[in-house]
Design an enzyme around this catalytic site. Structure first.
Site, PDB file in Angstrom:
ATOM      1  N   ASP A  16      51.095  50.910  34.439  1.00 40.15           N
ATOM      2  CA  ASP A  16      49.917  50.050  34.333  1.00 40.15           C
ATOM      3  C   ASP A  16      50.207  48.647  34.867  1.00 40.15           C
ATOM      4  OD1 ASP A  16      47.375  50.837  33.642  1.00 40.15           O
ATOM      5  OD2 ASP A  16      47.753  50.866  31.485  1.00 40.15           O
ATOM      6  N   LYS A  41      42.508  61.374  34.873  1.00 41.41           N
ATOM      7  CA  LYS A  41      43.896  61.102  35.259  1.00 41.41           C
ATOM      8  C   LYS A  41      44.711  62.394  35.279  1.00 41.41           C
ATOM      9  CE  LYS A  41      43.617  56.381  33.608  1.00 41.41           C
ATOM     10  NZ  LYS A  41      43.648  55.490  32.446  1.00 41.41           N
ATOM     11  N   GLN A  69      46.129  54.402  26.905  1.00 43.99           N
ATOM     12  CA  GLN A  69      44.737  54.091  27.225  1.00 43.99           C
ATOM     13  C   GLN A  69      44.198  53.002  26.299  1.00 43.99           C
ATOM     14  OE1 GLN A  69      42.977  55.627  29.855  1.00 43.99           O
ATOM     15  NE2 GLN A  69      41.544  53.976  29.430  1.00 43.99           N
TER      16      GLN A  69
END
Length: 286
Positions: free
Chosen positions: A120, A53, A97
């Site tokens: 997200d 990322k 995460q």
């Protein structure tokens, strides 16, 4: 006839090229999209994802921060960091995460992220907006599935879509997005009776159950679009999906491989969400 492969890497690269152009335009106005990623603990797969990322951000001209916290970090300390990032003007997207260590409540963390920075797409408000059709930051993998179908030259409207799996991360949101694209949607799960027969009626079959090669050719309608969201590592170290690719490709019209199908799209849609959040932030300040 063997199915046409939907190459996620090719489509992902196409979208990233578009995002890079948009990011350059924003940069000319002094706006640099910023993404903060938080990693708690030493999970090896998560470390790889986080590094990918950060690298993707750099390639597109985004600003990125990676916060690596020890596995014994308290929930309070994690929430305090999220609060700081919520107020940080250079950060437009925040991603924690998953999975998190067992002593940290996942829901509390998701709820703590500002809706405007929820790249997200997991916050309850984001999910609610998605369901009712309001503008929102969409969950990355489900949004990537929609892009794969569209950019491979297929239409969704009027098609019967069957989704096998009902997780909050993929199954439920991808069902909502397919419905929003005017598909007729059926959701199958572990308690579904005669799932195989239902799946065979699908023009679009999306599979996300986390069971290696569980869905064979008998589940696939001839000519169907098959999207395999699963990624499973076998004892011999091979990566396979939830669909038996070799068998299904002999029946399907279009199919995503594993690896190289849905996988590359997830980070790309995360970057798209970060760019969208940066533009929305700039609009609010204008």
């Amino acid at each position: 006839m063997t199915a046409q492969r939907i190459e996620g890497k090719v489509i992902s690269d196409e979208i990233r090229s578009e995002l890079k152009v948009e990011a350059a335009r924003l940069a000319a106005d002094g706006i640099i999209p910023g993404l903060a990623v938080i990693l708690v603990g030493e999970d090896k797969a998560s470390q790889v994802y986080v590094s990918n990322k950060a690298k993707a951000c750099e390639q597109l001209g985004f600003y990125s921060e990676v916060h690596r916290l020890s596995g014994d970090t308290s929930e309070a300390d994690l929430l305090a960091l999220i609060d700081t990032l919520n107020r940080q003007s250079t950060i437009h997207g925040i991603l924690v995460q998953l999975p998190l260590p067992s002593h940290i409540e996942e829901k509390a963390v998701i709820d703590a992220i500002s809706v405007e920075k929820d790249v997200d797409g997991f916050h309850p408000v984001s999910v609610g907006n998605m369901v009712i059709g309001d503008d929102s930051l969409l969950p990355c993998t489900p949004a990537g599935v929609i892009e794969l179908i569209k950019r491979s030259g297929n239409t969704i409207a009027g098609k019967h879509a069957v989704v096998i799996g009902r997780s909050n991360i993929v199954g439920k949101p991808v069902s909502m997005l397919l419905l929003r694209e005017n598909a007729t949607v059926t959701i199958c799960h572990s308690r579904t009776a005669d799932m195989e027969a239902i799946a065979r009626t699908a023009d679009i079959l999306v599979v996300a159950i986390g069971k290696p090669e569980a869905i064979g050719a008998s589940y696939v309608k001839p000519g169907a679009i098959v999207i395999d969201v699963g990624i499973n590592r076998l004892a011999d170290n091979r990566l396979v999906g939830d669909v038996d690719f070799a068998a299904a490709q002999e029946v399907a019209g279009y199919i995503t491989p594993v690896p190289g199908g849905v996988g590359p799209m997830t980070i790309t849609m995360l970057l798209a969400n970060t760019l969208k959040a940066a533009k929305a932030s700039a609009a609010r300040k204008a």
